[in-house]
Structure formats: C-alpha cells, structure tokens
Design an enzyme around this catalytic site. Structure first.
Site, PDB file in Angstrom:
ATOM      1  CE1 TYR A  95      -4.467  -1.952   2.628  1.00 29.46           C
ATOM      2  CE2 TYR A  95      -5.890  -0.044   2.988  1.00 29.46           C
ATOM      3  CZ  TYR A  95      -4.629  -0.594   2.893  1.00 29.46           C
ATOM      4  OH  TYR A  95      -3.516   0.194   3.042  1.00 29.46           O
ATOM      5  CD  GLU A 137      -2.688   2.768   4.784  1.00 29.37           C
ATOM      6  OE1 GLU A 137      -3.862   2.665   4.416  1.00 29.37           O
ATOM      7  OE2 GLU A 137      -1.762   2.085   4.280  1.00 29.37           O
TER       8      GLU A 137
END
Ligand code: HEM
Length: 377
Positions: A95, A137
């Site tokens: 990320y 997630e």
C-alpha cells in the site's frame, strides 16, 4: 480523524484531479513500475495497456473523497475490490508503494499549485483509505480456503465452444469449498511474457466432487489478444500443474432469494452456470435466459440440459437468428430476484432494458467481466 482543514483541501482539489484522472494514472503507473518492476508480476499488463485497471484504482481513491466525513461507509463498495486484492496476494506492505506513486501523479498534475499542505492532506487521506482495505483484506486472508498459490493438477480440459475451454483441476491438499459465483486466480508464466501473470476465471460448476471446474475464453480481438487466455488454451494440458489462489469474489445468490431470474450473455454464462446449478439443487424456482451468437457458441450444453431436466426454466436465444435479448424474454419475472453477468456492453443494455421495464434496482444483482469500478460506481 482527518483534521477539518485537510478535509477541506481534499474536497476542493477532487474536481480538478478527477478531470485529470488519466494523466495522474499515467504518471503513477510509469513511475511505480520503473521503481518496482517486481510489481509487474502482480498487475495485469494487458489491462495497463488498455488503461482500465490503473484508472479504476486512481478513480476509486478520488471517488472515496465523497465519503471523507465517514470513511467507513466505503466498506460495502470496496468488498469486491478487496476480494480481488486477496486473490492476487496484495499485501499491506504494497500500500505505501502505491500511495507514494499516486501522490507523485497528483503532484505532477497540479504542478505549481501542489503546495506541501495539499500533498500532506492527500497523503494522510490515502493512508486512511489504505487502512480500510488492509483491514478488510486481513479478515479475507484469515478466512481463505488456503494461503497463497497452491499447485493443482489439470484432470480434464474440454472445448465447450470454439473459444471457451473448461478445465477441471484437483488437489488433495486443500479444502476445495467455494460459493457458486466465485472465481479462482491462476498464476502462470507464458513464454516470452517476461513476468508471471495472474488471472481470475469464474468457477463454472457447483459440482466439485471431481475437482474445481472453471472456464477460460480465448481473447482473440486484434490488438487486444489475451496472452494468458491464449496460453491457457494452447499450452496448458491435462496432467500439468497449475498454481491457483483460493476462491474469491462476492457475487452469489442470497440465501433468502428463492425465485430467481438469471440473465447471461456469452462467457457470462460461467459464474451463472454454477449459481443456477446450486439454486436448482436447493429447490429454488429458477428461470435462466441465456444469449450467444449461435449454437456453436453455446457453452456448457451438458450442464444446461441437466438443470433443465431438474426443473429450471431455461431459454437459450441465438442473436444471429433471433436477435438480442429484450423485455419479451423476461416476462413473468415480476417477483424474481435478477442476477446478470456478461460483458460491459451486455450489462449496460440489460440494465437499461430492466430499468425501462420498471424493475426496482434492489432486485438487480450483477457482475461485469472487467474492472467493476470503471463503471464510475
Ligand atoms: C485492482 C483499487 C491498492 C493491486 C483494483 C481495482 C480497483 C483497485 C478499483 C479494479 C477492481 C476490479 O477489477 O473490479 C485500489 C485502491 C487501492 C489499491 C483504491 C488503495 C487504496 C492496491 C495495491 C496493490 C493493488 C497496494 C498492489 C501493489 C491491484 C491489482 C489489481 C487491482 C494487481 C488487478 C489488476 C488486474 O489484474 O487487472 N484495485 N487498489 N491495488 N489492484 Fe488495487
């Protein structure tokens, strides 16, 4: 909590960034892959070339700004994306990389107007969105049937139309349970491609007694030839090992939907076939309308005959001789929950037709093939 002044900056800069979405995306992708070529093993090079996926990613970050006051409200909208990320093995450490290069795209587009305050506000805001994804997630990784990519053996490879192949793959080492409507993700390395490639393919049967069955359409449109789908058709044979990640995706028939209308076009028959088989097995009232060019291109004839025999009201319409699907094909469906799957064009036409028929949106559930968020949702 993002400070009020920073929220204001985000809201003010969103319109100009949205207007330049393509430019941001171009800078973002180019720089990210220059610095991190290893990410080319995860991203779909075909989609990058065409531009759908990178744009979907950037536009999702911008679109989420509408929910800046309450970032948690984006959760339902991002579930489908998070499923794809989990299936691709996207991890928390990825990320900050995406964030860094997305910010570079924003900085570049704003030019001299990109003050440190603006970049700082967007950096913090991206971090919040990333945390939402990472949180969802994490739970998906914990609940996945298996970790990462595991080898399966191809037990059967069948041509079900001139351009669709049905694979049956098996492994004794994993729990093969899945929800009809879900897809598996394969990891392959086609010769000459230069990277590993990951692709999602819908599971096409509820029956996994002899292994998981999924279907692959050969993408042969000139200039958009699918390297991976062609590789799956031409190079993968019975007896080969195929690495796959655990079933993923949130397209499924809701438990309490008992009267159903499935509408599918072309290769959209794939998830719908598994869903229709499951619904019939559960004794639900199933009507299924399927459209393709002609009889040669009708996939899963054996499975379709089977559900018809078990009570499904199945109608197959060939566009070459009978025209496209329209409202006359859906009569008697006023109280049915409607599940649709097909290409973007097919989906658009069906949604328009159903809306004009006065069908409430709450009765329509869909899964387009291609990035969902690029619909602008
Ligand atoms: C797909 C959004 C972070 C890798 C997507 C899609 C969206 C999206 C909208 C398209 C989904 C679809 O096909 O329906 C986001 C957002 C992110 C983010 C908003 C950050 C907050 C990441 C990260 C990675 C990543 C960190 C890994 C480096 C991918 C890949 C795909 C994808 C590989 C599928 C591409 C393909 O195979 O076509 N993402 N994403 N994303 N994302 Fe993300």
């Amino acid at each position: 909590m993002i400070a009020e002044a920073k929220k204001q900056i985000i809201k003010e800069t969103v319109p100009v960034l949205e207007e330049h979405g393509t430019e941001i995306t171009t800078v973002f992708y180019k720089r990210m892959f220059e610095a991190h070529p290893e990410l080319l093993d995860i991203f779909n090079k075909t989609n990058q070339k065409v531009g759908d996926q990178p744009k979907a990613l950037a536009m999702t970050v911008l679109a989420a700004a509408r929910h800046i006051e309450d970032i948690e409200t984006i959760v339902p909208a991002v579930m489908g994306i998070a499923h794809k990320h989990r299936a691709l093995d996207v991890k928390p450490e990825h990320y900050p990389i995406v964030g860094k290069y997305l910010l570079e795209g924003i900085r570049e587009v704003l030019g001299e107007a990109a003050t440190p305050e603006i970049i700082d506000a967007w950096g913090e805001y991206y971090g919040k969105i990333a945390d939402v994804f990472i949180g969802i997630e994490k739970e998906m990784y914990e609940n996945a049937a298996w970790d990462g990519f595991k080898p399966f053996i191809v037990k059967k490879k069948e041509n079900v139309t001139p351009d669709i192949v049905r694979f049956t793959v098996d492994s004794d080492d994993v729990d093969k349970s899945f929800t009809p409507g879900q897809y598996i993700t394969v990891k392959v390395k086609p010769e000459g491609y230069g990277n590993t490639a990951l692709r999602h393919y819908s599971i096409c049967s509820n029956d996994a007694a002899d292994g998981i069955r999924f279907a692959v359409k050969r993408e042969a449109i000139k200039g958009k030839e699918g390297v991976v789908s062609n590789y799956m058709h031409d190079a993968i044979e019975e007896g080969d090992a195929l690495f796959m990640s655990a079933p993923a995706g949130d397209f499924k028939v809701e438990e309490d939907h008992d009267k159903l209308l499935f509408i599918a076009g072309g290769v959209g028959a794939t998830p719908v076939m598994a869903m229709a088989e499951e619904a019939v097995a559960k004794g639900k009232d199933v009507k299924y309308v399927y459209s393709c060019i002609n009889e040669d291109h009708q996939p899963f004839k054996d499975q379709m005959a089977d559900i018809r025999e078990k009570g499904a009201d199945l109608k197959v319409k060939f566009s070459e001789t009978e025209g496209f699907l329209n409202r006359t094909d859906f009569t008697g469906s006023e109280d049915r929950q409607i599940y649709i799957c097909g290409s973007m064009g097919f989906m658009g036409t069906m949604m328009k037709e159903l809306k004009e028929m006065g069908v409430e949106e709450s009765r329509i559930h869909f899964e387009p093939f291609g990035p969902k968020m690029s619909l602008g949702a």
